[in-house]
Design a protein around this motif. Structure first.
Motif, mmCIF file in Angstrom:
data_model
loop_
_atom_site.group_PDB
_atom_site.id
_atom_site.type_symbol
_atom_site.label_atom_id
_atom_site.label_comp_id
_atom_site.label_asym_id
_atom_site.label_seq_id
_atom_site.Cartn_x
_atom_site.Cartn_y
_atom_site.Cartn_z
ATOM 1 N N ASP A 95 0.816 -1.225 0.000
ATOM 2 C CA ASP A 95 0.000 0.000 0.000
ATOM 3 C C ASP A 95 0.847 1.270 0.000
ATOM 4 O O ASP A 95 0.556 2.221 -0.735
ATOM 5 N N PHE A 125 -5.472 10.713 -1.100
ATOM 6 C CA PHE A 125 -5.953 9.639 -0.225
ATOM 7 C C PHE A 125 -4.795 8.767 0.253
ATOM 8 O O PHE A 125 -4.701 8.430 1.436
ATOM 9 N N LYS A 129 -3.770 8.424 4.115
ATOM 10 C CA LYS A 129 -4.041 7.134 4.761
ATOM 11 C C LYS A 129 -2.769 6.427 5.189
ATOM 12 O O LYS A 129 -2.609 6.065 6.360
ATOM 13 N N TRP A 133 -1.342 5.796 8.827
ATOM 14 C CA TRP A 133 -1.565 4.421 9.272
ATOM 15 C C TRP A 133 -0.255 3.761 9.699
ATOM 16 O O TRP A 133 -0.185 3.117 10.755
ATOM 17 N N ALA A 184 -11.978 7.122 -3.281
ATOM 18 C CA ALA A 184 -12.708 6.498 -2.173
ATOM 19 C C ALA A 184 -13.015 5.041 -2.485
ATOM 20 O O ALA A 184 -12.928 4.173 -1.602
ATOM 21 N N TYR A 187 -9.556 2.940 -2.178
ATOM 22 C CA TYR A 187 -9.072 2.710 -0.826
ATOM 23 C C TYR A 187 -10.122 2.018 0.045
ATOM 24 O O TYR A 187 -9.769 1.275 0.971
ATOM 25 N N GLY A 188 -11.405 2.225 -0.258
ATOM 26 C CA GLY A 188 -12.433 1.440 0.426
ATOM 27 C C GLY A 188 -12.356 -0.024 0.037
ATOM 28 O O GLY A 188 -12.485 -0.916 0.892
ATOM 29 N N ASN A 190 -9.676 -1.562 -0.908
ATOM 30 C CA ASN A 190 -8.493 -2.080 -0.215
ATOM 31 C C ASN A 190 -8.816 -2.471 1.222
ATOM 32 O O ASN A 190 -8.348 -3.502 1.705
ATOM 33 N N ASP A 191 -9.590 -1.642 1.915
ATOM 34 C CA ASP A 191 -9.954 -1.984 3.295
ATOM 35 C C ASP A 191 -10.737 -3.296 3.335
ATOM 36 O O ASP A 191 -10.528 -4.131 4.233
ATOM 37 N N THR A 237 -9.620 6.169 5.820
ATOM 38 C CA THR A 237 -10.318 6.273 4.538
ATOM 39 C C THR A 237 -11.477 7.258 4.641
ATOM 40 O O THR A 237 -11.692 8.086 3.745
ATOM 41 N N THR A 241 -11.744 10.952 2.729
ATOM 42 C CA THR A 241 -12.935 11.300 1.947
ATOM 43 C C THR A 241 -13.519 12.620 2.424
ATOM 44 O O THR A 241 -13.865 13.495 1.617
#
Length: 255
Positions: A95, A125, A129, A133, A184, A187-188, A190-191, A237, A241
């Motif tokens: 990432d 983003f 992130k 993180w 969004a 990366y959403g 990815n989560d 995330t 956003t």
């Protein structure tokens, strides 16, 4: 003018001698979406090409980190996390290197006058992130045990620098709604595949020292480390956003 701003303006003047470039106008956005002082924004934008190069070199280092460091197994698994995954999953695993790739390409696209709003949003983003993180994971979850001190602090400080870089992007990006939607979604997604719905042999989040590997190369998700990492990833995330859309609103107000 405060002493810090005076010093900052001197630094900006010095940088401008060697990196003269036309800069986007400062729009006077509020501090909650543009927290950097204007002189620091200007310095960063003047140094866009060197910063882009540093980020692209960081991308190469990041892929080495994911592919070159043997996993802490007995016996150690060579090839790292990438070596244990299918090639189709490679874009989902490293990432931070992908985020530095996004920001490096974003600076390059701006300097070359290419209209890549989706790329600028992905860079924003990614830097927000992963810039926040990774230090959290290193300080709160992983700790410094089992890693060289220089590498431990390099990971923390270099990722915090990524978070700072994110707040240069608003000067040249529009943060259009479609562009924010692309970032969004990415990366959403990815989560989801990192922590909730494993695909392609996943999950694909960075392996945590507090989340032990068990045969055959799966995670023990019953430990607190997994929940802490997942919760912070989702929170960031959402934060990215919000900040991107809030920046868009503030820009529209001043249009």
């Amino acid at each position: 003018m405060s002493a810090v701003n005076r010093v900052g303006r001197r630094i900006e003047s010095l940088v401008a001698r060697y990196f003269d470039a036309s800069l986007p106008e400062s729009e006077g956005l509020p501090a909650y979406v543009a927290p950097l002082p204007e002189w620091l924004e200007n310095v960063g934008l003047r140094l866009a090409w060197p910063i882009a190069l540093v980020n692209l070199v960081g991308t190469l280092f990041g892929f080495w980190y994911y592919a070159g460091r043997p996993l802490d197994l007995s016996p150690p698994l060579l090839g790292g996390q990438l070596g244990a995954a299918t090639p189709l999953a490679y874009p989902l695993i490293p990432d931070s290197p992908v985020a530095t790739l996004f920001i490096g390409l974003s600076f390059a696209a701006w300097k070359l006058d290419w209209d890549c709003q989706w790329l600028h949003a992905l860079a924003f983003f990614g830097c927000i992130k992963l810039g926040l993180w990774t230090p959290y994971v290193q300080l709160v979850i992983n700790g410094s045990e089992g890693i060289a001190a220089w590498l431990y602090w390099f990971l923390i400080l270099s990722h915090l620098a990524m978070a700072v870089e994110a707040f240069l992007i608003h000067r040249y990006a529009t943060f259009s709604v479609p562009a924010v939607a692309v970032a969004a979604f990415w990366y959403g997604f990815n989560d989801i595949v990192d922590y909730l719905v494993p695909v392609l042999g996943g999950p694909h989040h960075t392996w945590l020292r507090g989340e032990p590997l068990v045969a055959p190369l799966t995670f023990d998700h019953t430990v607190l480390a997994h929940d802490l990492a997942a919760g912070w990833a989702v929170t960031l995330t959402i934060l990215a956003t919000f900040l991107a859309l809030a920046t868009r609103v503030e820009k529209v107000k001043r249009a």
